[in-house]
Design a protein around this motif. Structure first.
Motif, PDB file in Angstrom:
ATOM      1  N   LEU A   1       5.428   0.555   4.183  1.00  0.00           N
ATOM      2  CA  LEU A   1       4.553   1.712   4.335  1.00  0.00           C
ATOM      3  C   LEU A   1       5.370   2.897   4.849  1.00  0.00           C
ATOM      4  O   LEU A   1       6.353   2.721   5.562  1.00  0.00           O
ATOM      5  CB  LEU A   1       3.416   1.420   5.312  1.00  0.00           C
ATOM      6  CG  LEU A   1       2.439   0.302   4.949  1.00  0.00           C
ATOM      7  CD1 LEU A   1       1.489   0.034   6.104  1.00  0.00           C
ATOM      8  CD2 LEU A   1       1.655   0.643   3.676  1.00  0.00           C
TER       9      LEU A   1
ATOM     10  N   LEU B   1      -0.319  -1.100  -2.683  1.00  0.00           N
ATOM     11  CA  LEU B   1      -0.149  -1.999  -1.534  1.00  0.00           C
ATOM     12  C   LEU B   1       0.344  -3.372  -1.980  1.00  0.00           C
ATOM     13  O   LEU B   1       1.264  -3.949  -1.378  1.00  0.00           O
ATOM     14  CB  LEU B   1      -1.472  -2.149  -0.785  1.00  0.00           C
ATOM     15  CG  LEU B   1      -1.819  -1.105   0.267  1.00  0.00           C
ATOM     16  CD1 LEU B   1      -3.182  -1.425   0.892  1.00  0.00           C
ATOM     17  CD2 LEU B   1      -0.757  -1.046   1.349  1.00  0.00           C
TER      18      LEU B   1
ATOM     19  N   ALA C   1      -0.579   7.371   0.608  1.00  0.00           N
ATOM     20  CA  ALA C   1      -1.700   6.874   1.406  1.00  0.00           C
ATOM     21  C   ALA C   1      -2.785   7.937   1.521  1.00  0.00           C
ATOM     22  O   ALA C   1      -3.976   7.647   1.359  1.00  0.00           O
ATOM     23  CB  ALA C   1      -1.210   6.442   2.785  1.00  0.00           C
TER      24      ALA C   1
ATOM     25  N   PHE D   1      -1.832  -1.621   6.660  1.00  0.00           N
ATOM     26  CA  PHE D   1      -2.324  -0.323   6.221  1.00  0.00           C
ATOM     27  C   PHE D   1      -3.414   0.182   7.163  1.00  0.00           C
ATOM     28  O   PHE D   1      -3.435   1.361   7.545  1.00  0.00           O
ATOM     29  CB  PHE D   1      -2.869  -0.415   4.795  1.00  0.00           C
ATOM     30  CG  PHE D   1      -3.327   0.911   4.246  1.00  0.00           C
ATOM     31  CD1 PHE D   1      -2.445   1.750   3.581  1.00  0.00           C
ATOM     32  CD2 PHE D   1      -4.643   1.333   4.398  1.00  0.00           C
ATOM     33  CE1 PHE D   1      -2.855   2.977   3.081  1.00  0.00           C
ATOM     34  CE2 PHE D   1      -5.068   2.556   3.900  1.00  0.00           C
ATOM     35  CZ  PHE D   1      -4.169   3.380   3.244  1.00  0.00           C
TER      36      PHE D   1
ATOM     37  N   TYR E   1      -2.866   3.656   9.070  1.00  0.00           N
ATOM     38  CA  TYR E   1      -3.545   4.807   8.479  1.00  0.00           C
ATOM     39  C   TYR E   1      -5.029   4.910   8.797  1.00  0.00           C
ATOM     40  O   TYR E   1      -5.655   5.906   8.442  1.00  0.00           O
ATOM     41  CB  TYR E   1      -3.369   4.796   6.957  1.00  0.00           C
ATOM     42  CG  TYR E   1      -1.932   4.981   6.544  1.00  0.00           C
ATOM     43  CD1 TYR E   1      -1.279   6.190   6.744  1.00  0.00           C
ATOM     44  CD2 TYR E   1      -1.214   3.943   5.956  1.00  0.00           C
ATOM     45  CE1 TYR E   1       0.043   6.367   6.371  1.00  0.00           C
ATOM     46  CE2 TYR E   1       0.106   4.107   5.568  1.00  0.00           C
ATOM     47  CZ  TYR E   1       0.726   5.328   5.784  1.00  0.00           C
ATOM     48  OH  TYR E   1       2.043   5.494   5.428  1.00  0.00           O
TER      49      TYR E   1
END
Length: 576
Positions: free
Chosen positions: A217, A200, A246, A343, A347
């Motif tokens: 991402l 990240l 991820a 993120f 996710y």
């Protein structure tokens, strides 16, 4: 852009010379650089249904004369490899995660700083056959330009990168054994450092120096064949954190935390977490809960804190010092905050949606009409037929293909009608998706999303977790991402037409949801542009798919009228 397949299935840089005679006209390198798909949706060859020569990317070349073929790039293959390596005489010292690190699974500066320099690559273990060893070495070979290249297909339909998975497990095992981690300044949580925070930090740091168009991402991707996955194709511009990374990172954190509490053989842990043989009809595998469980374990602020700490570590590591030369302390905090927020939104707070190419969708017929976002409504349906909920990726993909065939071939629609379909396997399935007008609620298709639950919910309800996929995940996600108005309305299909859909039980359930509106909105003043390719004609045999008929002009008492009255009207066509 995608980077996954090897120049010859079953070969690596180490055995190219052995297969050179069999693999003519193939570049001698360990990975091929795939070109980006020209379309946002890529169709792949799926088992047991029609394909064309264009379904497999031209660059995914196969050496037809190769004497040996690798096992499928599937988690089942990995579990069998791990089980063999954990046998009484594996032929090497150390743990399986340490072997993975030796093969290149932890080659980034931050991972090396935390877990140390990788051990030497051992000879091929005698407990593995030649094909298994080649597959394992390929999956752990580090390619910074294609981090998704070491991914496998899991039984739940998700794609998982092995490098962060094994790194997280090794970090947890070392912590449980009392191993002294190298001192870093500032201190970092090893479990997050070797799985997600370095990736990240790097991704958002690189985006800072770009033109603003660099992906940070994603994206997701699709396999060429879900029964024998060999080549994985990304569905958009690559980033250092594609969906496979991820997923592998979240699994590495979750399984590492589990091992730290309760050490068990790794093969047993992986089999229990991912399931085997494409899942089980008895329940969802724990891997399908990764987003929820990662969010609970990580907690608010934890991810941001760890990304900021990793950025400060990268500042003093020689390979990454140059990237942070002009990044001040305040900017480090801002980068960490942005990375953690994005993120989490993508996710953790939004549900996983299986793309069309993974369930084997046919192409759209004609030209889809774009929606004007944000929309103001959500319409809830049940499929009625299939009447049983689908509880595995295999079953849900099969149901999606069956419904699309019915909608296209029998009703003459351009595509499957729903925007999204809800499986009881823990996943949403992309129908027409976020951006294209559907055919789900006649007269209202351009005003809202049509979401259909697989099953007949006239007398029973979906599982609580399946209800929550839409109630607690999809709707809030759509609002946060600007696809749905914050003051949207939610209605059942029966409120918009002559139908019992979504069934009495499910309708009474959605009456309790936020945004539910009992008053029926007025239909559009003008007719919606039609999407039908032909006029739907009634069939005497009830077709597979949604079996609810439109109003029929047969005279009362006639044979046709009697037959029609015998059919339960649980789904009304939403052509439009």
């Amino acid at each position: 852009m995608t980077r996954h397949s090897t120049p010859c299935r079953g070969t690596t840089r180490h055995d190219t010379l052995q297969h050179a005679a069999a693999c003519r006209n193939v570049p001698q390198r360990s990975t091929m650089r795939h070109k980006a798909p020209r379309r946002t949706e890529t169709r792949h060859r799926m088992p047991r249904h029609a394909t064309t020569r264009h379904d497999t990317p031209r660059h995914a070349m196969t050496c037809h004369n190769t004497p040996r073929r690798l096992p499928p790039r599937h988690m089942d293959s990995v579990v069998r490899i791990v089980e063999a390596l954990e046998s009484t005489d594996p032929g090497f010292t150390g743990t399986v995660p340490e072997l993975a690190r030796a093969l290149g699974g932890c080659s980034t500066p931050g991972c090396r700083a935390v877990l140390g320099e990788p051990p030497e690559v051992p000879p091929a273990p005698p407990t593995l056959n030649h094909e298994q060893w080649l597959l394992f070495t390929q999956l752990l070979h580090h390619d910074a330009a294609a981090p998704e290249s070491g991914a496998v297909l899991a039984p739940d339909g998700s794609t998982v990168a092995l490098a962060p998975l094994f790194a997280g497990i090794e970090g947890a095992l070392k912590r449980a054994s009392g191993w002294s981690f190298p001192t870093t300044e500032p201190p970092v949580d090893a479990l997050y450092a070797v799985t997600i925070t370095e990736a990240l930090a790097t991704s958002f740091l690189l985006a800072r120096d770009g033109d603003g168009n660099r992906a940070t991402l994603g994206p997701g991707g699709c396999w060429d064949d879900v029964d024998d996955p060999q080549n994985y194709t990304l569905l958009g511009p690559p980033s250092p954190v594609p969906d496979a990374i991820a997923n592998g990172a979240m699994d590495g954190v979750l399984l590492g935390a589990h091992l730290a509490r309760e050490p068990i053989p790794l093969a047993e842990l992986l089999r229990g977490y991912y399931g085997t043989d494409n899942g089980t009809e008895k329940g969802r595998p724990p891997s399908s809960y990764r987003r929820r469980d990662f969010g609970v374990l990580t907690g608010p602020g934890k991810l941001e804190e760890e990304v900021a700490a990793m950025l400060r570590v990268l500042r003093v590591l020689p390979p990454t010092q140059e990237l942070l030369e002009e990044v001040g302390p305040e900017e480090v905090v801002a980068i960490a905050r942005q990375a953690a927020r994005d993120f989490t939104e993508v996710y953790v707070e939004c549900p996983a949606i299986v793309p069309r190419c993974m369930w084997g969708a046919r192409p759209y017929r004609g030209t889809p009409k774009p929606l004007t976002l944000p929309l103001g409504s959500v319409y809830i349906h049940h499929t009625f037929v299939p009447s049983a909920p689908c509880r595995t990726f295999t079953a849900c993909a099969r149901d999606m293909r069956a419904m699309q065939r019915f909608h296209q071939d029998t009703r003459g629609w351009d595509d499957i009608g729903y925007s999204f379909v809800v499986g009881s396997d823990g996943y949403l399935y992309q129908g027409r998706g976020w951006h294209w007008v559907g055919a789900h609620t006649k007269g209202y298709n351009s005003k809202g999303y049509g979401v259909g639950y697989v099953g007949d919910f006239s007398a029973t309800l979906p599982d609580p977790d399946t209800i929550a996929l839409v109630r607690d995940w999809l709707r809030p996600c759509a609002v946060r991402t600007g696809r749905l108005h914050h003051n949207y309305t939610l209605r059942g299909h029966r409120q918009m037409g002559h139908t019992d859909c979504p069934g009495n039980s499910l309708f009474h359930e959605i009456e309790t949801w936020q945004g539910f509106e009992m008053e029926v909105e007025k239909p559009p003043l003008g007719p919606e542009p039609p999407t039908l390719l032909k006029t739907y004609k009634w069939r005497t045999a009830a077709p597979m798919g949604d079996r609810e008929h439109e109003k029929d002009t047969a005279s009362p008492g006639s044979r046709r009228w009697t037959r029609l009255q015998g059919w339960k009207r649980s789904y009304s066509p939403g052509a439009g």
